[in-house]
Design a protein around this motif. Structure first.
Motif, PDB file in Angstrom:
ATOM      1  N   PHE A 120       0.658  -1.073   0.165  1.00 26.44           N
ATOM      2  CA  PHE A 120      -0.053   0.102   0.021  1.00 26.44           C
ATOM      3  C   PHE A 120       1.144   1.389   0.052  1.00 26.44           C
ATOM      4  CE2 PHE A 120      -2.288  -3.159   2.683  1.00 26.44           C
ATOM      5  CZ  PHE A 120      -3.379  -3.465   1.862  1.00 26.44           C
ATOM      6  N   ILE A 121       0.488   2.274  -0.728  1.00 28.75           N
ATOM      7  CA  ILE A 121       1.102   3.523  -0.505  1.00 28.75           C
ATOM      8  C   ILE A 121      -0.162   4.565  -0.808  1.00 28.75           C
ATOM      9  CG2 ILE A 121       3.294   3.019  -1.761  1.00 28.75           C
ATOM     10  CD1 ILE A 121       2.325   4.365  -4.328  1.00 28.75           C
ATOM     11  N   ASP A 122       0.148   5.867  -0.450  1.00 25.45           N
ATOM     12  CA  ASP A 122      -1.086   6.748  -0.410  1.00 25.45           C
ATOM     13  C   ASP A 122      -1.699   6.875  -1.943  1.00 25.45           C
ATOM     14  OD1 ASP A 122      -2.577   8.748   0.319  1.00 25.45           O
ATOM     15  OD2 ASP A 122      -1.168  10.361   0.191  1.00 25.45           O
ATOM     16  N   GLY A 123      -2.982   6.510  -1.873  1.00 22.73           N
ATOM     17  CA  GLY A 123      -3.760   6.565  -3.103  1.00 22.73           C
ATOM     18  C   GLY A 123      -3.530   5.480  -4.227  1.00 22.73           C
ATOM     19  N   ALA A 124      -2.849   4.510  -3.845  1.00 20.52           N
ATOM     20  CA  ALA A 124      -2.319   3.394  -4.894  1.00 20.52           C
ATOM     21  C   ALA A 124      -2.291   2.099  -4.356  1.00 20.52           C
ATOM     22  CB  ALA A 124      -1.497   4.039  -5.966  1.00 20.52           C
ATOM     23  N   ILE A 125      -2.164   1.202  -5.003  1.00 23.71           N
ATOM     24  CA  ILE A 125      -1.476  -0.318  -4.611  1.00 23.71           C
ATOM     25  C   ILE A 125      -0.445  -0.341  -5.559  1.00 23.71           C
ATOM     26  CG2 ILE A 125      -2.070  -2.702  -4.234  1.00 23.71           C
ATOM     27  CD1 ILE A 125      -3.839  -0.768  -2.576  1.00 23.71           C
ATOM     28  N   ILE A 126       0.770  -0.811  -5.077  1.00 26.21           N
ATOM     29  CA  ILE A 126       2.164  -1.056  -5.662  1.00 26.21           C
ATOM     30  C   ILE A 126       1.929  -2.742  -5.898  1.00 26.21           C
ATOM     31  CG2 ILE A 126       4.411  -1.460  -6.071  1.00 26.21           C
ATOM     32  CD1 ILE A 126       4.508   1.541  -5.137  1.00 26.21           C
ATOM     33  N   VAL A 127       2.109  -3.036  -7.244  1.00 30.90           N
ATOM     34  CA  VAL A 127       2.238  -4.708  -7.261  1.00 30.90           C
ATOM     35  C   VAL A 127       3.647  -4.839  -8.130  1.00 30.90           C
ATOM     36  CG1 VAL A 127       1.461  -6.775  -8.291  1.00 30.90           C
ATOM     37  CG2 VAL A 127      -0.174  -5.242  -7.423  1.00 30.90           C
ATOM     38  N   ILE A 128       4.535  -5.614  -7.865  1.00 27.52           N
ATOM     39  CA  ILE A 128       5.793  -5.901  -8.458  1.00 27.52           C
ATOM     40  C   ILE A 128       5.788  -6.791  -9.583  1.00 27.52           C
ATOM     41  CG2 ILE A 128       8.261  -6.480  -8.004  1.00 27.52           C
ATOM     42  CD1 ILE A 128       7.385  -3.996  -6.713  1.00 27.52           C
ATOM     43  N   GLY A 129       6.085  -6.486 -10.708  1.00 27.63           N
ATOM     44  CA  GLY A 129       5.988  -7.316 -11.686  1.00 27.63           C
ATOM     45  C   GLY A 129       7.194  -7.364 -12.959  1.00 27.63           C
ATOM     46  N   PRO A 130       7.144  -7.767 -13.890  1.00 25.39           N
ATOM     47  CA  PRO A 130       8.244  -7.900 -14.840  1.00 25.39           C
ATOM     48  C   PRO A 130       8.256  -6.469 -15.715  1.00 25.39           C
ATOM     49  CG  PRO A 130       6.425  -9.004 -15.756  1.00 25.39           C
ATOM     50  CD  PRO A 130       6.223  -8.604 -14.490  1.00 25.39           C
ATOM     51  N   ALA A 131       9.491  -6.288 -16.020  1.00 25.86           N
ATOM     52  CA  ALA A 131       9.778  -5.237 -16.875  1.00 25.86           C
ATOM     53  C   ALA A 131      11.123  -5.281 -17.495  1.00 25.86           C
ATOM     54  CB  ALA A 131       9.664  -3.743 -16.227  1.00 25.86           C
ATOM     55  N   GLN A 132      11.557  -4.503 -18.703  1.00 27.29           N
ATOM     56  CA  GLN A 132      12.914  -4.652 -19.152  1.00 27.29           C
ATOM     57  C   GLN A 132      13.895  -4.073 -18.154  1.00 27.29           C
ATOM     58  OE1 GLN A 132      13.049  -2.747 -23.124  1.00 27.29           O
ATOM     59  NE2 GLN A 132      11.340  -4.257 -23.986  1.00 27.29           N
ATOM     60  N   ASN A 133      15.088  -4.851 -18.092  1.00 25.14           N
ATOM     61  CA  ASN A 133      16.390  -4.380 -17.539  1.00 25.14           C
ATOM     62  C   ASN A 133      15.775  -4.255 -15.956  1.00 25.14           C
ATOM     63  OD1 ASN A 133      17.779  -4.317 -19.639  1.00 25.14           O
ATOM     64  ND2 ASN A 133      17.493  -2.113 -19.861  1.00 25.14           N
ATOM     65  N   SER A 134      15.033  -5.152 -15.119  1.00 22.73           N
ATOM     66  CA  SER A 134      14.562  -5.263 -14.111  1.00 22.73           C
ATOM     67  C   SER A 134      14.318  -6.230 -13.407  1.00 22.73           C
ATOM     68  CB  SER A 134      13.214  -4.369 -14.003  1.00 22.73           C
ATOM     69  OG  SER A 134      12.712  -4.188 -12.774  1.00 22.73           O
ATOM     70  N   GLY A 135      14.753  -6.363 -12.106  1.00 25.23           N
ATOM     71  CA  GLY A 135      14.664  -7.776 -11.328  1.00 25.23           C
ATOM     72  C   GLY A 135      13.108  -7.553 -10.727  1.00 25.23           C
TER      73      GLY A 135
END
Length: 248
Positions: free
Chosen positions: A205-220
């Motif tokens: 949880f952050i202020d005003g949003a939910i963060i979900v970790i997922g895949p992206a280029q050049n990212s773990g």
């Protein structure tokens, strides 16, 4: 003067409720109605920021780390353990916030020992808090010929300190979460060409949003920031909730 005022207040309460014994019964009932969880949830965090900057040859290491100094005891303990995990250092037996300058320095030395013309930047930030939970975010950037970034978002319950799982945040299945992530991808550079190709990592949880970790280029692990209005129909919620997290 103060005692006279208190006596007048008590007399007024007595007149409304009845006898003195009824007053005490009324007050005890009122106190009993306040659960330990709600009392505990009022323990807000404070942090101390520790920094490190070191260069060895053509390589460098920089870190800025928010470490909790106050707050719910179980949550503070688990946040500190998670920070050690992000720093890639062992957790000491009796971990205290005063240990972190040494732990960050150890992380720095271990990195520079094997680094070859590269740079690491570590940012661990106290990102959000309400009466029910607290969130820390970590971003680790490694740069050599390319920039590789890994992000983690960890929310911890103030009721018992555990890290809140994805299924404690969302009521829907993974496919729906992937659809929310896809809609929130914005200009992220992805290898996936459709929502079904994403994976659902940790969430917080952050202020005003939910963060979900997922895949992206050049990212773990990259943060997909889902606006609260979009996520709300799929979140666990209770009419009497005082914050984001309502428990499993």
């Amino acid at each position: 003067m103060v005692f006279r005022s208190l006596n007048r207040i008590f007399a007024a309460v007595k007149e409304i409720v009845g006898t003195y014994s009824a007053v005490f019964s009324f007050l005890l009932t009122l106190l009993a109605s306040i659960s330990p969880v709600h009392l505990q949830a009022q323990e807000y965090f404070d942090v101390q920021t520790f920094s490190c900057k070191e260069t060895l040859g053509a390589s460098s290491y920089r870190a800025n780390v928010d470490v909790p100094t106050e707050g719910d005891r179980a949550a503070v303990r688990n946040v500190k353990k998670w920070i050690c995990e992000m720093l890639e250092v062992p957790v000491p037996a009796n971990l205290d916030h005063a240990d972190f300058p040494h732990l960050i320095d150890r992380s720095c030395k271990e990195y520079l020992k094997s680094a070859d013309r590269s740079a690491r930047k570590v940012e661990i930030v106290w990102s959000f808090e309400d009466p029910t939970c607290v969130t820390f975010m970590a971003t680790i950037s490694d740069k050599d010929s390319v920039l590789w970034t890994t992000t983690d978002c960890a929310s911890f319950s103030k009721s018992d300190g555990h890290r809140i799982r994805v299924d404690e945040i969302f009521t829907c299945n993974e496919q729906q979460i992937k659809q929310l992530m896809w809609a929130a991808r914005d200009d992220m550079k992805l290898d996936a060409h459709r929502a079904e190709s994403l994976f659902v990592g940790d969430a917080g949880f952050i202020d005003g949003a939910i963060i979900v970790i997922g895949p992206a280029q050049n990212s773990g692990g990259a943060p997909f920031v889902i606006p609260y209005p979009d996520a709300e129909p799929y979140l666990r919620k209770s009419p009497d909730a005082t914050g984001y997290y309502i428990g499993p």
